[in-house]
Scaffold this active site. Structure first.
Site, mmCIF file in Angstrom:
data_model
loop_
_atom_site.group_PDB
_atom_site.id
_atom_site.type_symbol
_atom_site.label_atom_id
_atom_site.label_comp_id
_atom_site.label_asym_id
_atom_site.label_seq_id
_atom_site.Cartn_x
_atom_site.Cartn_y
_atom_site.Cartn_z
ATOM 1 N N LYS A 120 36.011 67.145 67.623
ATOM 2 C CA LYS A 120 35.919 68.464 68.697
ATOM 3 C C LYS A 120 35.982 67.628 70.152
ATOM 4 O O LYS A 120 35.613 66.462 70.164
ATOM 5 C CB LYS A 120 34.863 69.214 68.701
ATOM 6 N N LYS A 134 39.679 75.483 69.179
ATOM 7 C CA LYS A 134 37.985 75.687 68.806
ATOM 8 C C LYS A 134 37.685 77.038 69.180
ATOM 9 O O LYS A 134 37.675 77.272 70.277
ATOM 10 C CB LYS A 134 37.196 74.555 69.119
ATOM 11 N N ARG A 151 29.658 65.923 57.822
ATOM 12 C CA ARG A 151 30.108 65.493 59.138
ATOM 13 C C ARG A 151 31.007 64.363 58.866
ATOM 14 O O ARG A 151 30.623 63.377 58.185
ATOM 15 C CB ARG A 151 29.062 65.301 60.176
ATOM 16 N N PHE A 211 40.470 77.883 59.161
ATOM 17 C CA PHE A 211 40.731 76.542 59.286
ATOM 18 C C PHE A 211 40.334 75.435 58.087
ATOM 19 O O PHE A 211 40.737 74.536 58.207
ATOM 20 C CB PHE A 211 39.969 75.856 60.394
#
Length: 269
Positions: free
Chosen positions: A182, A39, A176, A110
């Site tokens: 994450k 990330k 979402r 990404f």
């Protein structure tokens, strides 16, 4: 009337907030046959085929040399330079008059919004356009929890922010989702500054704390994690700041919040 509409259109495009993939937090879900990647701690940017736009819908004033070879289709990625360089990245990317310092920045992809098939096939579309500026973020197999945490440890040992783990087989999602997660060694979140509170004692004549509001409308104070320089020139009301914390209380407020950085200035949202 026609002239008025033509002049208005660019402003509307610049102000339109893109609907993008957003991550949930990893909570011991089954991630067998998923993929993982580092990330990156930069500025998220959406490429609509013609221009770069911030997550909040603001135009990013990238120089012509930076975007001239980008593809004509949508991209989603991170404007980034190196680990631990967020403040420098932010100052370069948010400047309305792009400087030579943009040569330090790369665009790390990404996702390819609204492209068909699974994640890896979507990213394959970008490979012909890779360059010194435009990179596709490497996706690694994540077949177990142990493998995921070993990768997290390796990333963090090099100063990285954390890891993203995703189900590569689902179609593109513009909200979402539990299919994209994450993972970090500490929990973090974002909140909006609603008040800047004066300090006392050793912090007299400085900022003592920030009062912030979460998306659930809960308000709380952040009083630690600031340098003296940040206390002398604190975030402003309306800014979005990132903080870390241990857990949420039963009142939906973060326990032991610690300031990390300004994520978005109010004028950029």
């Amino acid at each position: 009337m026609k002239l008025y509409l033509i002049l208005l259109l660019p402003f509307v495009l610049f102000a339109q907030k893109p609907q993008l993939l957003l991550l949930q937090v990893y909570k011991d879900q089954n991630i067998t046959n998923w993929v993982m990647s580092e990330k990156l701690d930069g500025i998220r940017a959406y490429w609509d085929g013609k221009q770069l736009i911030s997550r909040g819908g603001k135009h990013i004033y990238a120089p012509k040399f930076f975007i001239k070879d980008f593809p004509p289709f949508e991209l989603d990625g991170e404007l980034w330079s190196k680990r631990g360089d967020f403040e420098n990245i932010s100052s370069i990317v948010r400047d309305k008059v792009p400087s030579e310092k943009w040569k330090e920045i790369t665009y790390n992809i990404f996702e390819v919004p609204h492209a068909k098939e699974g994640l890896l096939k979507r990213l394959e579309k970008v490979k012909p356009y890779e360059s010194d500026i435009l990179h596709v973020i490497v996706q690694r197999e994540a077949n177990s929890k142990d493998e995921l945490f070993r990768f997290l440890s390796a990333v963090e040992s090099k100063g990285g922010e954390g890891v993203v783990v995703r189900d590569p087989n689902v179609a593109y999602i513009d909200k979402r989702t539990s299919k994209a997660l994450k993972l970090k060694s500490f929990k973090d979140a974002e909140c909006r500054v609603v008040a800047v509170n004066h300090g006392k004692g050793k912090f007299a004549n400085m900022m003592g704390s920030l009062t912030c509001r979460l998306d659930n409308n809960a308000t709380f104070k952040i009083g630690s994690g600031f340098t003296n320089k940040e206390r002398m020139g604190p975030p402003k009301i309306g800014d979005i700041v990132t903080f870390k914390y241990q857990e949420f209380t039963k009142y939906k407020k973060p326990r032991f919040p610690v300031f990390l950085r300004v994520r978005y200035k109010g004028s950029d949202l």
